[in-house]
Design a protein around this motif. Structure first.
Motif, short mmCIF file in Angstrom:
data_model
loop_
_atom_site.label_atom_id
_atom_site.label_comp_id
_atom_site.label_asym_id
_atom_site.label_seq_id
_atom_site.Cartn_x
_atom_site.Cartn_y
_atom_site.Cartn_z
N ARG A 57 0.83 -1.20 0.00
CA ARG A 57 0.00 0.00 0.00
C ARG A 57 0.86 1.26 0.00
O ARG A 57 0.55 2.24 -0.67
CB ARG A 57 -0.93 0.01 1.20
CG ARG A 57 -1.88 1.20 1.17
CD ARG A 57 -2.88 1.13 2.25
NE ARG A 57 -4.10 0.58 1.68
CZ ARG A 57 -5.16 0.23 2.37
NH1 ARG A 57 -5.15 0.32 3.67
NH2 ARG A 57 -6.22 -0.22 1.78
N LEU A 58 1.98 1.23 0.73
CA LEU A 58 2.89 2.38 0.73
C LEU A 58 3.50 2.60 -0.65
O LEU A 58 3.63 3.74 -1.11
CB LEU A 58 4.00 2.18 1.77
CG LEU A 58 3.57 2.27 3.22
CD1 LEU A 58 4.68 1.80 4.15
CD2 LEU A 58 3.15 3.68 3.57
N ARG A 59 3.87 1.49 -1.33
CA ARG A 59 4.43 1.63 -2.68
C ARG A 59 3.40 2.18 -3.66
O ARG A 59 3.73 2.96 -4.54
CB ARG A 59 4.95 0.27 -3.16
CG ARG A 59 6.24 -0.11 -2.50
CD ARG A 59 6.82 -1.40 -3.07
NE ARG A 59 8.00 -1.76 -2.33
CZ ARG A 59 8.11 -2.84 -1.56
NH1 ARG A 59 7.10 -3.68 -1.46
NH2 ARG A 59 9.22 -3.08 -0.90
N GLN A 60 2.14 1.76 -3.51
CA GLN A 60 1.09 2.28 -4.37
C GLN A 60 0.92 3.78 -4.17
O GLN A 60 0.71 4.52 -5.12
CB GLN A 60 -0.25 1.59 -4.07
CG GLN A 60 -0.32 0.18 -4.56
CD GLN A 60 -1.61 -0.50 -4.11
OE1 GLN A 60 -2.41 0.08 -3.38
NE2 GLN A 60 -1.79 -1.74 -4.54
N ARG A 61 1.03 4.21 -2.94
CA ARG A 61 0.79 5.63 -2.64
C ARG A 61 2.00 6.51 -2.95
O ARG A 61 1.86 7.61 -3.47
CB ARG A 61 0.41 5.78 -1.18
CG ARG A 61 0.08 7.20 -0.82
CD ARG A 61 -0.57 7.30 0.49
NE ARG A 61 -0.91 8.70 0.72
CZ ARG A 61 -1.75 9.10 1.62
NH1 ARG A 61 -2.37 8.23 2.37
NH2 ARG A 61 -1.99 10.37 1.78
N LYS A 64 7.83 3.30 -5.87
CA LYS A 64 8.77 2.24 -5.49
C LYS A 64 9.94 2.80 -4.70
O LYS A 64 10.17 4.00 -4.66
CB LYS A 64 9.29 1.54 -6.75
CG LYS A 64 8.22 0.80 -7.48
CD LYS A 64 8.79 0.09 -8.67
CE LYS A 64 7.67 -0.67 -9.40
NZ LYS A 64 8.16 -1.38 -10.55
N GLU A 65 10.71 1.89 -4.10
CA GLU A 65 11.89 2.30 -3.33
C GLU A 65 12.86 3.06 -4.21
O GLU A 65 13.07 2.71 -5.37
CB GLU A 65 12.61 1.06 -2.77
CG GLU A 65 12.01 0.54 -1.51
CD GLU A 65 12.84 -0.58 -0.91
OE1 GLU A 65 14.08 -0.42 -0.81
OE2 GLU A 65 12.24 -1.59 -0.56
N GLY A 66 13.44 4.09 -3.69
CA GLY A 66 14.41 4.84 -4.41
C GLY A 66 13.83 5.97 -5.25
O GLY A 66 14.55 6.88 -5.64
N GLU A 67 12.54 5.91 -5.56
CA GLU A 67 11.92 7.00 -6.32
C GLU A 67 11.56 8.11 -5.35
O GLU A 67 11.08 7.86 -4.24
CB GLU A 67 10.66 6.51 -7.02
CG GLU A 67 10.91 5.55 -8.13
CD GLU A 67 9.61 5.13 -8.82
OE1 GLU A 67 8.57 5.75 -8.58
OE2 GLU A 67 9.66 4.16 -9.59
#
Length: 71
Positions: A57-61, A64-67
């Motif tokens: 859910r965090l990645r959706q919001r 992705k990591e590093g972005e």
């Protein structure tokens, strides 16, 4: 609890503590699910109990990591 389990009151009082607590919990959840406020309460209780982040859910919001998110 006796209504939920079908046991009479005396049987409920003579159950082992582990069985009593399990039935008590299940009866409580069953009753709470009957109303909108009860379902909201159960959802809030579940969220407060979580100790790990919901990474999907965090990645959706936030991406992705590093972005980096620009506001």
């Amino acid at each position: 609890m006796s209504e939920y389990s079908g046991f009479d009151f005396e049987i409920c009082l003579n159950l082992g503590i582990d069985t009593f607590k399990l039935l008590f919990r299940d009866a409580f959840v069953y009753r709470m699910k009957q109303t909108e406020k009860g379902r909201e309460y159960l959802e809030n209780a579940w969220m407060l109990k979580q100790t790990e982040p919901d990474r999907n859910r965090l990645r959706q919001r936030f991406g992705k990591e590093g972005e980096h998110v620009k506001y």
